[in-house]
Every structure is written in C-alpha cells, then in structure tokens.
Design an enzyme around this catalytic site. Structure first.
Site, PDB file in Angstrom:
ATOM      1  N   ASP A  99       0.782  -1.239   0.000  1.00  0.00           N
ATOM      2  CA  ASP A  99       0.000   0.000   0.000  1.00  0.00           C
ATOM      3  C   ASP A  99       0.818   1.296   0.000  1.00  0.00           C
ATOM      4  O   ASP A  99       0.280   2.375  -0.250  1.00  0.00           O
ATOM      5  CB  ASP A  99      -0.990   0.010   1.189  1.00  0.00           C
ATOM      6  N   HIS A 114       6.506  -8.068  -1.256  1.00  0.00           N
ATOM      7  CA  HIS A 114       5.391  -8.439  -2.143  1.00  0.00           C
ATOM      8  C   HIS A 114       5.090  -7.360  -3.184  1.00  0.00           C
ATOM      9  O   HIS A 114       4.003  -7.356  -3.774  1.00  0.00           O
ATOM     10  CB  HIS A 114       4.131  -8.770  -1.327  1.00  0.00           C
ATOM     11  N   CYS A 125       6.973  -7.370 -22.024  1.00  0.00           N
ATOM     12  CA  CYS A 125       8.363  -6.872 -22.094  1.00  0.00           C
ATOM     13  C   CYS A 125       8.931  -6.539 -20.717  1.00  0.00           C
ATOM     14  O   CYS A 125      10.115  -6.262 -20.582  1.00  0.00           O
ATOM     15  CB  CYS A 125       8.456  -5.649 -23.026  1.00  0.00           C
ATOM     16  N   SER A 184      -0.768 -12.484   9.783  1.00  0.00           N
ATOM     17  CA  SER A 184      -1.235 -13.805  10.206  1.00  0.00           C
ATOM     18  C   SER A 184      -0.112 -14.826  10.116  1.00  0.00           C
ATOM     19  O   SER A 184      -0.268 -15.950  10.583  1.00  0.00           O
ATOM     20  CB  SER A 184      -2.419 -14.246   9.332  1.00  0.00           C
ATOM     21  N   ALA A 226      -1.730  -2.378  16.568  1.00  0.00           N
ATOM     22  CA  ALA A 226      -0.381  -1.863  16.301  1.00  0.00           C
ATOM     23  C   ALA A 226      -0.320  -0.342  16.443  1.00  0.00           C
ATOM     24  O   ALA A 226       0.689   0.195  16.918  1.00  0.00           O
ATOM     25  CB  ALA A 226       0.042  -2.275  14.897  1.00  0.00           C
TER      26      ALA A 226
HETATM   27  C1  BJW Z   1      -3.900  -6.546  13.435  1.00  0.00           C
HETATM   28  C2  BJW Z   1      -4.725  -5.419  13.440  1.00  0.00           C
HETATM   29  C3  BJW Z   1      -4.286  -4.291  14.175  1.00  0.00           C
HETATM   30  C4  BJW Z   1      -5.658  -6.952  12.219  1.00  0.00           C
HETATM   31  N1  BJW Z   1      -3.121  -4.334  14.827  1.00  0.00           N
HETATM   32  N2  BJW Z   1      -2.755  -6.567  14.094  1.00  0.00           N
HETATM   33  C5  BJW Z   1       5.534 -23.096   2.353  1.00  0.00           C
HETATM   34  C6  BJW Z   1       4.492 -23.744   2.973  1.00  0.00           C
HETATM   35  C7  BJW Z   1       3.194 -23.642   2.428  1.00  0.00           C
HETATM   36  C8  BJW Z   1       2.935 -22.918   1.276  1.00  0.00           C
HETATM   37  C9  BJW Z   1       3.987 -22.289   0.661  1.00  0.00           C
HETATM   38  C10 BJW Z   1       5.264 -22.381   1.198  1.00  0.00           C
HETATM   39  N3  BJW Z   1       6.094 -21.645   0.403  1.00  0.00           N
HETATM   40  C11 BJW Z   1       5.375 -21.100  -0.592  1.00  0.00           C
HETATM   41  C12 BJW Z   1       4.087 -21.471  -0.480  1.00  0.00           C
HETATM   42  C13 BJW Z   1       2.981 -21.078  -1.391  1.00  0.00           C
HETATM   43  C14 BJW Z   1       2.442 -19.703  -1.133  1.00  0.00           C
HETATM   44  C15 BJW Z   1       1.880 -19.667   0.282  1.00  0.00           C
HETATM   45  O1  BJW Z   1       2.454 -19.134   1.200  1.00  0.00           O
HETATM   46  N4  BJW Z   1       0.696 -20.202   0.490  1.00  0.00           N
HETATM   47  C16 BJW Z   1       0.072 -20.197   1.812  1.00  0.00           C
HETATM   48  C17 BJW Z   1      -1.244 -19.435   1.738  1.00  0.00           C
HETATM   49  C18 BJW Z   1      -0.064 -21.577   2.310  1.00  0.00           C
HETATM   50  N5  BJW Z   1       3.452 -18.673  -1.319  1.00  0.00           N
HETATM   51  C19 BJW Z   1       3.765 -18.181  -2.528  1.00  0.00           C
HETATM   52  O2  BJW Z   1       3.239 -18.612  -3.535  1.00  0.00           O
HETATM   53  C20 BJW Z   1       4.817 -17.097  -2.580  1.00  0.00           C
HETATM   54  N6  BJW Z   1       5.771 -17.368  -3.582  1.00  0.00           N
HETATM   55  C21 BJW Z   1       6.680 -18.343  -3.484  1.00  0.00           C
HETATM   56  O3  BJW Z   1       6.735 -19.082  -2.536  1.00  0.00           O
HETATM   57  O4  BJW Z   1       7.558 -18.394  -4.547  1.00  0.00           O
HETATM   58  C22 BJW Z   1       8.382 -19.536  -4.704  1.00  0.00           C
HETATM   59  C23 BJW Z   1       7.636 -20.463  -5.619  1.00  0.00           C
HETATM   60  C24 BJW Z   1       7.649 -20.168  -6.959  1.00  0.00           C
HETATM   61  C25 BJW Z   1       6.991 -21.016  -7.839  1.00  0.00           C
HETATM   62  C26 BJW Z   1       6.278 -22.110  -7.339  1.00  0.00           C
HETATM   63  C27 BJW Z   1       6.243 -22.343  -5.984  1.00  0.00           C
HETATM   64  C28 BJW Z   1       6.931 -21.506  -5.112  1.00  0.00           C
HETATM   65  C29 BJW Z   1       4.194 -15.769  -2.985  1.00  0.00           C
HETATM   66  C30 BJW Z   1       3.240 -15.242  -1.971  1.00  0.00           C
HETATM   67  C31 BJW Z   1       2.613 -13.950  -2.493  1.00  0.00           C
HETATM   68  C32 BJW Z   1       1.538 -13.423  -1.561  1.00  0.00           C
HETATM   69  N7  BJW Z   1       0.836 -12.386  -2.206  1.00  0.00           N
HETATM   70  C33 BJW Z   1      -0.199 -11.651  -1.493  1.00  0.00           C
HETATM   71  C34 BJW Z   1      -0.861 -10.666  -2.475  1.00  0.00           C
HETATM   72  C35 BJW Z   1       0.115  -9.502  -2.732  1.00  0.00           C
HETATM   73  C36 BJW Z   1      -0.456  -8.485  -3.645  1.00  0.00           C
HETATM   74  C37 BJW Z   1      -1.698  -7.836  -3.139  1.00  0.00           C
HETATM   75  O5  BJW Z   1      -1.717  -7.215  -2.053  1.00  0.00           O
HETATM   76  O6  BJW Z   1      -2.698  -7.969  -3.824  1.00  0.00           O
HETATM   77  O7  BJW Z   1       0.372 -10.931  -0.386  1.00  0.00           O
HETATM   78  S1  BJW Z   1      -1.389 -12.712  -0.683  1.00  0.00           S
HETATM   79  C38 BJW Z   1      -1.615 -11.688   0.722  1.00  0.00           C
HETATM   80  O8  BJW Z   1      -1.164 -12.377   1.914  1.00  0.00           O
HETATM   81  C39 BJW Z   1      -0.653 -10.493   0.530  1.00  0.00           C
HETATM   82  C40 BJW Z   1      -0.111 -10.326   1.923  1.00  0.00           C
HETATM   83  O9  BJW Z   1       1.102  -9.599   1.866  1.00  0.00           O
HETATM   84  C41 BJW Z   1       0.028 -11.744   2.402  1.00  0.00           C
HETATM   85  C42 BJW Z   1       0.127 -11.873   3.885  1.00  0.00           C
HETATM   86  O10 BJW Z   1      -1.038 -11.455   4.522  1.00  0.00           O
HETATM   87  P1  BJW Z   1      -0.960 -10.657   5.906  1.00  0.00           P
HETATM   88  O11 BJW Z   1      -0.294  -9.368   5.689  1.00  0.00           O
HETATM   89  O12 BJW Z   1      -0.408 -11.531   6.940  1.00  0.00           O
HETATM   90  O13 BJW Z   1      -2.507 -10.324   6.162  1.00  0.00           O
HETATM   91  P2  BJW Z   1      -3.632 -11.214   6.904  1.00  0.00           P
HETATM   92  O14 BJW Z   1      -4.944 -10.653   6.529  1.00  0.00           O
HETATM   93  O15 BJW Z   1      -3.418 -12.660   6.636  1.00  0.00           O
HETATM   94  O16 BJW Z   1      -3.372 -11.007   8.450  1.00  0.00           O
HETATM   95  C43 BJW Z   1      -3.598  -9.771   9.077  1.00  0.00           C
HETATM   96  C44 BJW Z   1      -3.205  -9.891  10.543  1.00  0.00           C
HETATM   97  O17 BJW Z   1      -3.325  -8.614  11.137  1.00  0.00           O
HETATM   98  C45 BJW Z   1      -4.101 -10.844  11.344  1.00  0.00           C
HETATM   99  O18 BJW Z   1      -3.276 -11.704  12.100  1.00  0.00           O
HETATM  100  C46 BJW Z   1      -4.881  -9.904  12.276  1.00  0.00           C
HETATM  101  O19 BJW Z   1      -5.162 -10.485  13.527  1.00  0.00           O
HETATM  102  C47 BJW Z   1      -3.921  -8.746  12.409  1.00  0.00           C
HETATM  103  N8  BJW Z   1      -4.520  -7.428  12.714  1.00  0.00           N
HETATM  104  N9  BJW Z   1      -5.842  -5.634  12.723  1.00  0.00           N
HETATM  105  C48 BJW Z   1      -2.389  -5.447  14.814  1.00  0.00           C
HETATM  106  N10 BJW Z   1      -5.053  -3.127  14.268  1.00  0.00           N
HETATM  107 ZN    ZN Z   2       5.525  -4.088 -22.846  1.00  0.00          ZN
END
Ligand code: BJW
Ligand code: ZN
Length: 235
Positions: A99, A114, A125, A184, A226
């Site tokens: 963001d 990310h 390209c 999370s 936070a």
């Molecule tokens: C508060 C609050 C307040 C609320 N104060 N707290 C190993 C094991 C299992 C799976 C995998 C693994 N390695 C890779 C994988 C696959 C996959 C993955 O992780 N899957 C899981 C879901 C199981 N990972 C990938 O594919 C990654 N790439 C990769 O591994 O490449 C190598 C590879 C290549 C080719 C083939 C295979 C592997 C890439 C991951 C990309 C994630 N992308 C996203 C979208 C980004 C763009 C966009 O924004 O649109 O990233 S998904 C989404 O989740 C986003 C976030 O950055 C990410 C994390 O989420 P986050 O930030 O933790 O948010 P929430 O909502 O989950 O949690 C919020 C928290 O805040 C909560 O805990 C609340 O309690 C808390 N909260 N208010 C304090 N006021």
């Molecule tokens: Zn292009």
C-alpha cells in the site's frame, strides 16, 4: 513496555516484518478473517498469474478498487512509530504490504517483499512504471508494446523480488530483536523470516490483536492494535 524499550536500547540490529494488520487502522481491510479483503473472492481466484491470464479485467477491477481505497488512506501512528524507530536505532523494515503507507510515514530502510500496488509492469516486455492515479481509465491497461500491464505485486506461485528477498533474509539473520506486526504469518516465504530470525538467535516480539500461527514460538506476544502499541514502544 520498559522491558521492550530496554531490548531496543541493547540491540545491535533490529528488524521488523509487517503485514496488513498495521494498515487496518488506516482503513485498509486485511486479507484474512472477518471483513477480509478477499471481497467475496478466494485469494487463489484473484492473486495468481493464472487468474490474470483467465480474466485480466476481473483482476484489474479488484486492484483498481483497492488502489482507490488506499489512495484515500493515510499512515497511522503505528507506521509513524516505525519510521521513528528507524531514526533512532539500526533498523530494517520488511513489509508484505503493497500500500505504500510505510513510505508515506517516512520509512526509508524498507524492503517490500510483495511489491507495490502503485507500480505497473508489462506482462510481456517487463517494462515497469509508477502510476499514482487512484483509478486507471480503460481497464485493463496496456504497455506501449501493446501487451497487457499487470499490478507490480507478487502473486501466489511467483518468486519474490530476488535482491529484496536476499536483503530481507540477511536482516532477519542479523537481527537480535525481530518484531512481527499485524501479520497472520500464513503466507510463505515471508512468514519463514520469523523462524530464520529466531534460529539465528533473535528475540521475537509479536504485535497482533489475535493469536497467530507464530504465537507459540515468539518470546513475547503483545495483544492489541499496532497503532496503539508501537507508539508506546517508540515513546
Ligand atoms: C492486526 C490489526 C491491528 C488486524 N493491529 N494486528 C511453504 C508452505 C506452504 C505454502 C507455501 C510455502 N512456500 C510457498 C508457499 C505457497 C504460497 C503460500 O504461502 N501459500 C500459503 C497461503 C499456504 N506462497 C507463494 O506462492 C509465494 N511465492 C513463493 O513461494 O515463490 C516460490 C515459488 C515459486 C513457484 C512455485 C512455488 C513456489 C508468494 C506469496 C505472495 C503473496 N501475495 C499476497 C498478495 C500480494 C499483492 C496484493 O496485495 O494484492 O500478499 S497474498 C496476501 O497475503 C498479501 C499479503 O502480503 C500476504 C500476507 O497477509 P498478511 O499481511 O499476513 O494479512 P492477513 O490478513 O493474513 O493477516 C492480518 C493480521 O493482522 C491478522 O493476524 C490480524 O489479527 C492482524 N490485525 N488488525 C495489529 N489493528
Ligand atoms: Zn511491454
């Protein structure tokens, strides 16, 4: 809090990993849980290269909706407190957020593992450009080469930007204090930085309103928003 401030003062190297929760109090929905950002879609339906290939307009409409929401958001006291910590301590901030609110708050030692929602990248390209407009006219946008542009973010199944990721791992490995804020810890490899920091000897402090996947392994869990806890730490 006194104990945590003592850790900050004693640390030679501090790193933090932030997630969507830190921007929640700026009005940006998180991904998972109640009111999560997946907006009646599963992540796998929208945040993957396959989804973009299948229906680029749907994916762009979702990103355009988010860009509009984020454009109106401002950093909150949590973002500002991390920028303040960077001014006073040896500190690296690793964020999963796309963001741009950490930049707006003044953080400079910032690793965006990310990507960035304000960057557009050509799907053919690879040309990148910054586009700060809250809404993009004529979705889906096209590159000058004619191919579709995509959001400059990392989707499921895609690699993280190599140099940024290498620096994030380095920061986690060298940290003696590692803060995990508003994530999370469900998405890898970013969540794996916590294990990396801990096995390299860091003290790990979690700040989250809820228990998470990493709560059992952290040294201290601070339960609360936070935007309230970070300013207390930085005070
Ligand atoms: C508060 C609050 C307040 C609320 N104060 N707290 C190993 C094991 C299992 C799976 C995998 C693994 N390695 C890779 C994988 C696959 C996959 C993955 O992780 N899957 C899981 C879901 C199981 N990972 C990938 O594919 C990654 N790439 C990769 O591994 O490449 C190598 C590879 C290549 C080719 C083939 C295979 C592997 C890439 C991951 C990309 C994630 N992308 C996203 C979208 C980004 C763009 C966009 O924004 O649109 O990233 S998904 C989404 O989740 C986003 C976030 O950055 C990410 C994390 O989420 P986050 O930030 O933790 O948010 P929430 O909502 O989950 O949690 C919020 C928290 O805040 C909560 O805990 C609340 O309690 C808390 N909260 N208010 C304090 N006021
Ligand atoms: Zn292009």
């Amino acid at each position: 809090m006194d104990e945590i401030r003592r850790y900050l003062d004693a640390a030679r190297s501090i790193a933090a990993l932030t997630g969507a929760g830190i921007s929640a109090e700026s009005g940006i929905p998180t991904f998972r849980g109640l009111g999560g950002l997946w907006h009646q879609h599963r992540p796998e339906d929208l945040a993957t290269p396959q989804a973009f290939a299948r229906d680029p307009l749907l994916v762009w409409q979702w990103y355009d909706w988010r860009r509009n929401l984020i454009a109106r958001a401002r950093p909150n006291p949590g973002h500002f407190a991390l920028a303040e910590i960077e001014r006073r301590y040896p500190f690296t901030l690793i964020t999963q957020n796309v963001d741009g609110l950490h930049d707006l708050a003044g953080s400079r030692h910032l690793l965006k593992v990310h990507g960035d929602i304000w960057t557009l990248r050509c799907s053919s390209c690879g040309r990148e450009r910054h586009d700060p407009r809250p809404n993009i006219p004529d979705l889906p946008p096209r590159c000058t080469c004619g191919a579709l542009e995509r959001p400059g973010v990392v989707w499921f199944g895609e690699s993280l930007p190599a140099d940024t990721w290498r620096r994030a791992e380095q920061a986690a490995r060298h940290a003696d204090l590692f803060l995990v804020i508003g994530t999370s810890a469900a998405v890898y490899p970013a969540a794996g930085l916590v294990d990396l920091a801990k096995s390299a000897g860091a003290r790990v402090i979690e700040i989250n309103i809820e228990k998470t996947a990493i709560s059992p392994i952290v040294d201290i869990s601070l339960r609360g928003p936070a935007a309230q806890i970070l300013p207390e730490i930085a005070a």
